[in-house]
Design an enzyme around this catalytic site. Structure first.
Site, PDB file in Angstrom:
ATOM      1  N   SER A 263      18.498  35.515  44.922  1.00 16.35           N
ATOM      2  CA  SER A 263      19.590  34.788  45.081  1.00 16.35           C
ATOM      3  C   SER A 263      19.997  33.411  44.797  1.00 16.35           C
ATOM      4  CB  SER A 263      20.268  34.964  46.467  1.00 16.35           C
ATOM      5  OG  SER A 263      19.606  34.067  47.405  1.00 16.35           O
ATOM      6  N   LYS A 264      20.658  32.546  44.527  1.00  8.96           N
ATOM      7  CA  LYS A 264      20.823  31.356  43.981  1.00  8.96           C
ATOM      8  C   LYS A 264      20.198  30.443  45.281  1.00  8.96           C
ATOM      9  CE  LYS A 264      25.512  29.831  44.326  1.00  8.96           C
ATOM     10  NZ  LYS A 264      26.553  29.524  43.471  1.00  8.96           N
ATOM     11  N   ARG A 265      20.458  31.061  46.474  1.00  6.31           N
ATOM     12  CA  ARG A 265      19.907  30.187  47.742  1.00  6.31           C
ATOM     13  C   ARG A 265      18.691  29.966  47.687  1.00  6.31           C
ATOM     14  NH1 ARG A 265      23.737  31.998  52.057  1.00  6.31           N
ATOM     15  NH2 ARG A 265      25.486  30.595  51.600  1.00  6.31           N
ATOM     16  N   ASP A 266      17.772  31.274  47.237  1.00  6.41           N
ATOM     17  CA  ASP A 266      16.613  31.160  46.897  1.00  6.41           C
ATOM     18  C   ASP A 266      16.024  29.855  46.552  1.00  6.41           C
ATOM     19  OD1 ASP A 266      16.064  33.208  48.475  1.00  6.41           O
ATOM     20  OD2 ASP A 266      15.977  34.609  46.679  1.00  6.41           O
ATOM     21  N   GLY A 267      16.786  29.323  45.355  1.00  3.06           N
ATOM     22  CA  GLY A 267      16.329  28.161  44.492  1.00  3.06           C
ATOM     23  C   GLY A 267      16.306  27.215  45.475  1.00  3.06           C
TER      24      GLY A 267
END
Length: 506
Positions: A263-267
């Site tokens: 997910s873009k959260r991971d980034g």
RNA sequence: GGCCUGUUCGUCUAAGUGGCGAGGACGCAAGAUUUUCAUUCUUGAAACAUGGGUUCAAAUCCCGUACAGGCUACCA
């Protein structure tokens, strides 16, 4: 005669393009090029509530950057347009109605509230999410339960309705996946998916088969998350009478983040990009960093993406796009999901930077330097600098740190490394260096080095004691290529000037 | 809950149709080279989810279990 291979990537323009999407693009592209076929980009914008301005444009930018441009798309033309589903709206209703007429689909008049109530009413501990399926549809408000007159009345009164597929009560649907082999589904467990929404737009399920058919798609590659709705699509191909034209399917394994689906959260959380390029969300103004801006070369990006789930069976890991086109095969795609490893991705980038000619690196490096407001960059100088420092750059952005000192005299020095060993004898030594270098007519690294060592010997100083000081004078810190290489590139005036300046500070 | 898909070193993976002391790469550790840092080179630690079968022989075939992921919207 074999049919011409035609594949498609069909994103919905709702936000950034992440690794999984880009890999799907890549595999589509490689497969198309390998088979001398066409790669089509179709925009799946049937959900008007999720429209995001700029998202479509952004997709094109990402494909262009990665070098994976489609042959046909809303902006590349082609004979099977339009390539935006919102512009094809009129096409779908005909097929939905045809399905109703043939008894494969039906009208459903249930309101969203009624559907919600149904889910509440039939929810049990054993079945937390009841489906609108072959059993429940008999208890709902649709053309199967209502009388013919009533249905006609509802429609003439313009009561909103959707068209749902009528899943067979008990049938085995199978198909052959290029990666996973034979897959079977029991239709009694699949629900009556909506095909045409109340606003007249098709859902993905209808649109994907109608468009794949009309656009003569021969192979359909998509993410594993679509596997469970595959039986709906298979049945649609059959019900619409196109079974013989159905593309071959391949469901690509998911790309996972450090904990589960990427997910873009991971980034944000783990400090690596998940999108191909920077994505500015117009809704909240948030920016998510992309691989491009992080300093990745498109060659490296494609390379590590290709290897995330695929290999050619040999031990080769570095592939050019041309090699990938030649060697790729869907059958060799690993069926399990792959966890993305940023460290390895960086290694690929490093390898590509090392391999590339400084000529080819120049435009990107120049941009990075200009962004850091280093203006007036001499072309020849830049060439020399790049070939000298590229081995120590993992990301393109590293070129700044690794080469600023060629363009700017350091204003900060690693004094803690200098001062403990600093003294009169050293000062004397460097003044002698200045005198010697000023008279020097051959300003080459080797000459500078021999002179340096001779003077050191004459002063009874071990070269090692002054070498790192010399480096700090020129560079500011203990890093970078060989000192004499640096001095050679800096030139006589600049080098001597830097020594003099340092002498006043140390 | 149901359905579907997966499961080899920490990570990405190899081992055409059963015969390996399970190979490579990233990362990690140690050493060499580089009088900086990086590169480069050498070496090392590190895996067949689990329980049953079938077989002379199983990572490889079959069944069960566990675990992980996906789907279960008038989203794609």
């Amino acid at each position: 005669m074999e049919k011409k291979v035609r594949v498609r990537f069909a994103p919905s323009p709702t936000g950034g393009l992440h690794l999984g999407g880009m890999r799907t693009v890549l595999y589509n592209y490689l497969f198309a090029k390998q088979n001398k076929g066409d790669f089509i980009l179709r925009i799946e914008d049937t959900d008007q509530s999720r429209f995001v301005t700029g998202a479509e444009r952004y997709i094109f930018d990402c494909l262009k950057w990665a070098g994976l441009e489609p042959d046909e798309s809303p902006i590349h033309r082609g004979n099977y347009g339009p390539y935006r589903q919102s512009e094809r709206k009129e096409i779908y209703r005909k097929y939905a109605e045809q399905l109703v007429a043939d008894g494969f689909a039906y009208y459903a008049f249930d309101t969203p509230e009624e559907l919600e109530k149904m889910r509440q009413d039939f929810k049990t501990g054993k079945n937390p999410s009841p489906q609108y399926d072959h059993e429940l549809r008999n208890k709902m408000k649709n053309s199967l339960t209502l009388g013919e007159d009533e249905v006609r009345r509802f429609i003439s009164e313009e009561i909103p309705y959707v068209i749902r597929i009528k899943m067979p009560e008990k049938e085995l649907v199978s198909f052959n996946d290029m990666i996973r082999g034979e897959i079977h589904f029991d239709t009694s467990l699949v629900d009556d998916k909506v095909l045409l929404k109340a606003d007249g737009m098709p859902t993905y399920h209808l649109a994907v088969v109608v468009d794949d058919y009309l656009m003569k798609i021969t192979h359909a590659f998509r993410g594993e998350e679509w596997l469970s709705s595959a039986p709906v699509h298979i049945l649609l191909w059959k019900y619409l009478g196109w079974k013989k034209e159905m593309p071959q399917w391949a469901h690509l394994p998911l790309i996972l983040g450090p904990n589960g689906k990427l997910s873009k959260r991971d980034g944000a959380q783990f400090g690596f990009p998940v999108f191909a390029m920077n994505w500015n969300d117009p809704k909240n103004g948030e920016m998510t960093e992309g691989f491009k801006e992080k300093g990745f070369l498109p060659e490296a990006f494609i390379n590590f993406l290709a290897l995330l789930g695929w290999n050619d069976g040999t031990e080769q890991e570095i592939f050019t796009k041309e090699e990938l086109i030649q060697r790729f095969s869907m059958e060799r795609v690993h069926s399990g999901g792959a966890k993305f490893d940023y460290e390895k991705a960086k290694w690929f980038n490093h390898e590509w930077i090392k391999r590339k000619e400084s000529q080819d690196l120049k435009p990107a490096v120049r941009n990075i330097l200009v962004e850091k407001s280093i203006a007036e960059i001499d072309d020849q100088l830049l060439d020399k600098v790049i070939s000298l420092v590229k081995d120590r750059c993992t990301l393109l952005t590293d070129f700044y740190d690794q080469s600023v000192f060629f363009f700017r005299t350091p204003d900060q020095y690693d004094l803690t490394s200098v001062q403990p060993k600093w003294g009169e004898s050293k000062k004397l030594f460097f003044s002698e260096i200045i005198r010697n270098y000023e008279l020097n007519t051959d300003w080459s690294a080797t000459v500078l080095e021999t002179n340096f060592k001779e003077i050191a010997a004459a002063n009874k100083i071990k070269p090692g004691e002054v070498l790192s000081t010399f480096r700090i004078m020129l560079v500011g810190g203990k890093f970078g290529p060989g000192v004499f290489d640096i001095a050679a590139i800096l030139g006589k005036d600049n080098t001597i000037q830097r020594i003099k300046k340092a002498l006043t500070i140390f």
